[in-house]
Scaffold this motif. Structure first.
Motif, PDB file in Angstrom:
ATOM      1  N   LEU A 114       0.873  -1.155   0.000  1.00 21.85           N
ATOM      2  CA  LEU A 114       0.000   0.000   0.000  1.00 21.85           C
ATOM      3  C   LEU A 114       0.914   1.210   0.000  1.00 21.85           C
ATOM      4  CD1 LEU A 114      -2.985   0.868   0.125  1.00 21.85           C
ATOM      5  CD2 LEU A 114      -2.683   1.100   2.601  1.00 21.85           C
ATOM      6  N   VAL A 115       0.863   1.987  -1.073  1.00 21.77           N
ATOM      7  CA  VAL A 115       1.718   3.177  -1.210  1.00 21.77           C
ATOM      8  C   VAL A 115       0.919   4.388  -0.756  1.00 21.77           C
ATOM      9  CG1 VAL A 115       3.076   4.604  -2.777  1.00 21.77           C
ATOM     10  CG2 VAL A 115       2.936   2.133  -3.161  1.00 21.77           C
ATOM     11  N   LEU A 116       1.331   4.965   0.375  1.00 28.13           N
ATOM     12  CA  LEU A 116       0.689   6.188   0.855  1.00 28.13           C
ATOM     13  C   LEU A 116       1.314   7.372   0.127  1.00 28.13           C
ATOM     14  CD1 LEU A 116       0.492   5.730   4.744  1.00 28.13           C
ATOM     15  CD2 LEU A 116      -1.317   5.425   3.078  1.00 28.13           C
ATOM     16  N   VAL A 117       0.462   8.286  -0.326  1.00 29.30           N
ATOM     17  CA  VAL A 117       0.964   9.495  -0.979  1.00 29.30           C
ATOM     18  C   VAL A 117       0.307  10.722  -0.364  1.00 29.30           C
ATOM     19  CG1 VAL A 117       1.409   8.277  -3.147  1.00 29.30           C
ATOM     20  CG2 VAL A 117      -0.727   9.517  -2.873  1.00 29.30           C
ATOM     21  N   ASP A 118       1.033  11.811  -0.373  1.00 30.15           N
ATOM     22  CA  ASP A 118       0.538  13.116   0.049  1.00 30.15           C
ATOM     23  C   ASP A 118       0.178  13.864  -1.230  1.00 30.15           C
ATOM     24  OD1 ASP A 118       0.222  15.792   0.758  1.00 30.15           O
ATOM     25  OD2 ASP A 118       1.972  15.834   2.072  1.00 30.15           O
ATOM     26  N   PRO A 119      -1.073  14.278  -1.408  1.00 26.92           N
ATOM     27  CA  PRO A 119      -1.468  14.917  -2.654  1.00 26.92           C
ATOM     28  C   PRO A 119      -0.724  16.222  -2.937  1.00 26.92           C
ATOM     29  CG  PRO A 119      -3.242  15.070  -1.029  1.00 26.92           C
ATOM     30  CD  PRO A 119      -2.188  14.167  -0.460  1.00 26.92           C
ATOM     31  N   GLU A 120      -0.124  16.811  -1.925  1.00 24.54           N
ATOM     32  CA  GLU A 120       0.637  18.045  -2.116  1.00 24.54           C
ATOM     33  C   GLU A 120       2.112  17.786  -2.398  1.00 24.54           C
ATOM     34  OE1 GLU A 120      -0.840  21.185  -2.299  1.00 24.54           O
ATOM     35  OE2 GLU A 120      -2.474  19.732  -2.466  1.00 24.54           O
ATOM     36  N   ARG A 121       2.550  16.528  -2.299  1.00 30.30           N
ATOM     37  CA  ARG A 121       3.961  16.185  -2.544  1.00 30.30           C
ATOM     38  C   ARG A 121       4.051  14.936  -3.416  1.00 30.30           C
ATOM     39  NH1 ARG A 121       6.703  15.256   2.883  1.00 30.30           N
ATOM     40  NH2 ARG A 121       4.710  14.394   3.484  1.00 30.30           N
ATOM     41  N   LEU A 122       3.252  14.905  -4.474  1.00 26.69           N
ATOM     42  CA  LEU A 122       3.213  13.718  -5.330  1.00 26.69           C
ATOM     43  C   LEU A 122       4.575  13.404  -5.935  1.00 26.69           C
ATOM     44  CD1 LEU A 122      -0.200  14.043  -7.205  1.00 26.69           C
ATOM     45  CD2 LEU A 122       0.382  12.551  -5.286  1.00 26.69           C
ATOM     46  N   ASP A 123       5.368  14.425  -6.214  1.00 27.01           N
ATOM     47  CA  ASP A 123       6.688  14.197  -6.823  1.00 27.01           C
ATOM     48  C   ASP A 123       7.577  13.330  -5.948  1.00 27.01           C
ATOM     49  OD1 ASP A 123       6.621  16.486  -5.090  1.00 27.01           O
ATOM     50  OD2 ASP A 123       8.645  17.005  -5.764  1.00 27.01           O
TER      51      ASP A 123
END
Length: 196
Positions: A114-123
């Protein structure tokens, strides 16, 4: 002379389980992996957090979590029993590039991630996704919604991350058990669909 773990009533390991599934919870620095595992684990999670020091200045960029004072230096571990015959073992990896060597060992035997991502730091998610793909681990994306961040649609995030159409993308709040459970369910369903 050998030693063995002294665990009370199998706190971390269950003897009666017939099937154990290893799931990785991964993502970049300060995205909520430790929180997610703590939210989902039925046991007190094993954590290897240390206080951030000046030595990490310029290396660990806490811009997405300015109040963060600790960081995972080895792994997080939690357990979630789904039935008498099936248990999920959740392994959280450190998010910093300098801990990449930990990944090889962590990926052995993993059914999915499960890859958690922050929508403000997608890069910051691309190096993590590259590692997961390098090790051939199927994965789902969980967009961890932080307080006060603008909302992006899941389709926008899918496009920004350049994901395959079959890769699940779900929204979650790592602090909320129902939301986090829905993310794990999406991953498990995806893993099942790949077996058919």
């Amino acid at each position: 002379m050998g030693s063995r773990l002294a665990l009370d009533d199998g706190v971390y390991l269950r003897n009666s389980v017939q099937t154990a599934a290893k799931i990785l919870v991964v993502g970049h620095f300060a995205v909520g992996k430790t929180t997610f595992i703590g939210t989902m684990s039925e046991i007190p999670p094993l954590r290897t957090e240390e206080i951030m020091t000046q030595a990490g200045a310029g290396i660990d960029d806490p811009k997405g979590a300015p109040h963060k004072t600790t960081t995972t230096v080895a792994m997080d571990f939690g357990r979630l029993t789904l039935s008498e015959k099936l248990v999920l073992y959740l392994f959280g990896t450190p998010g910093q590039q300098r801990f990449v060597q930990v990944w090889e060992d962590m990926t052995r035997g993993a059914l999915g991630a499960l890859v958690l991502v922050d929508p403000e730091r997608l890069d910051e998610s691309f190096p993590v996704m590259d590692l997961v793909e390098h090790y051939g681990i199927p994965y789902a994306i969980a967009v961890n919604r932080f307080d006060g961040t603008p909302s992006h649609s899941l389709d926008e995030i899918r496009e920004a991350l350049d994901l395959l159409p079959e890769t699940p993308v779900v929204s979650c709040d790592a602090r909320d058990q129902r939301s986090s459970a829905d993310s794990l369910i999406a991953l498990v369903r995806y893993l099942q669909s790949r077996l058919n």
